[in-house]
Scaffold this active site. Sequence first.
Site, PDB file in Angstrom:
ATOM      1  N   GLU A  12     -91.754 -43.519  11.588  1.00  0.00           N
ATOM      2  CA  GLU A  12     -92.256 -42.317  12.246  1.00  0.00           C
ATOM      3  C   GLU A  12     -92.653 -41.235  11.246  1.00  0.00           C
ATOM      4  OE1 GLU A  12     -89.733 -42.093  16.360  1.00  0.00           O
ATOM      5  OE2 GLU A  12     -88.572 -42.072  14.513  1.00  0.00           O
ATOM      6  N   GLY A  78     -89.977 -42.893  25.128  1.00  0.00           N
ATOM      7  CA  GLY A  78     -90.385 -43.683  26.283  1.00  0.00           C
ATOM      8  C   GLY A  78     -90.867 -42.742  27.383  1.00  0.00           C
ATOM      9  N   MET A 175     -83.604 -40.597  21.863  1.00  0.00           N
ATOM     10  CA  MET A 175     -82.193 -40.779  21.520  1.00  0.00           C
ATOM     11  C   MET A 175     -81.636 -39.717  20.568  1.00  0.00           C
ATOM     12  SD  MET A 175     -82.258 -44.973  21.249  1.00  0.00           S
ATOM     13  CE  MET A 175     -80.482 -45.145  21.182  1.00  0.00           C
ATOM     14  N   GLU A 176     -82.380 -38.631  20.327  1.00  0.00           N
ATOM     15  CA  GLU A 176     -81.914 -37.650  19.332  1.00  0.00           C
ATOM     16  C   GLU A 176     -82.073 -36.188  19.734  1.00  0.00           C
ATOM     17  OE1 GLU A 176     -84.371 -39.975  18.437  1.00  0.00           O
ATOM     18  OE2 GLU A 176     -82.959 -41.442  17.625  1.00  0.00           O
ATOM     19  N   ASP A 199     -93.885 -46.320  24.777  1.00  0.00           N
ATOM     20  CA  ASP A 199     -93.599 -47.332  25.812  1.00  0.00           C
ATOM     21  C   ASP A 199     -93.271 -46.584  27.096  1.00  0.00           C
ATOM     22  OD1 ASP A 199     -90.943 -47.040  23.924  1.00  0.00           O
ATOM     23  OD2 ASP A 199     -90.456 -46.994  26.047  1.00  0.00           O
TER      24      ASP A 199
HETATM   25  N1  ADE Z   1     -87.740 -44.079  22.078  1.00  0.00           N
HETATM   26  C1  ADE Z   1     -88.912 -44.678  22.308  1.00  0.00           C
HETATM   27  N2  ADE Z   1     -88.864 -45.425  23.428  1.00  0.00           N
HETATM   28  C2  ADE Z   1     -87.612 -45.274  23.917  1.00  0.00           C
HETATM   29  C3  ADE Z   1     -86.924 -45.803  25.046  1.00  0.00           C
HETATM   30  N3  ADE Z   1     -87.546 -46.640  25.889  1.00  0.00           N
HETATM   31  N4  ADE Z   1     -85.625 -45.454  25.230  1.00  0.00           N
HETATM   32  C4  ADE Z   1     -85.006 -44.631  24.367  1.00  0.00           C
HETATM   33  N5  ADE Z   1     -85.603 -44.118  23.285  1.00  0.00           N
HETATM   34  C5  ADE Z   1     -86.885 -44.428  23.063  1.00  0.00           C
END
Ligand code: ADE
Length: 230
Positions: A12, A78, A175-176, A199
């Site tokens: 990234e 996501g 996640m951060e 995604d």
């Molecule tokens: N970062 C990118 N895609 C993610 C997902 N599906 N879940 C958690 N963190 C992500």
Amino acid sequence: MTLAIVSAMHEELAAVLALLPHESRQQVAGREFWRGRLHGQEVVAVLSRIGKVAAATTATLLVERFAADRIVFTGVAGGLGPGVEVGHVVVADGFLQHDLDASPLFPRHEVPLYGISRFPTDPALTARLAAAAARALPGTPVHRGLVVSGDRFVATGAESRALQAALPDALAVEMEGAAIAQVCHDCGVAFAAVRTVSDRADDQAHVDFSRFVREVASRHSAAIVRELLA
Ligand code: ADE
């Protein structure tokens, strides 16, 4: 005045790190902090690694050891909200930990003893970041709103739908961010975050994520950071 630039993974931030001199690297707590000047501004760039604890540790080090007074996170997420598609950009107005639940002692998602579940990002820095993203990626939809964080890679349609039902205004999941937002709140440091959607947090997520971080993520981060500093 030092601006910190943070991503979770090397993919990234690689193109941003390439702009900083190698000799400026400093190792603290297993992380490499890259210091330098970009467009006349003092910056420190670092990879937080993945998850809320790693992110909180990194943010604390940035403030305490590197005197960061602003933190900008750039990476992928996501998509959750309707119309938040792969390739779109999400700029966070605020963050919440979707996996935090101390009920019935505290309302679900509330951070115990803070009395809040949502941590707003810095409005001025966020506005600059959104404008930078729009300039860097013309034609790309830029969404603004809530981003939710948790220590889970969301990779099933069922979990994505459950998150959308519990948090209907959440645009994206990662996640951060909520961990860094909480540290910045505690330390009085400005925070802003931009995420490109890699995604849709569904059954295809792991395939889409891997392809996106390999092929697109670093380029997008570098373009946005370049515009932010210009
Ligand atoms: N970062 C990118 N895609 C993610 C997902 N599906 N879940 C958690 N963190 C992500």
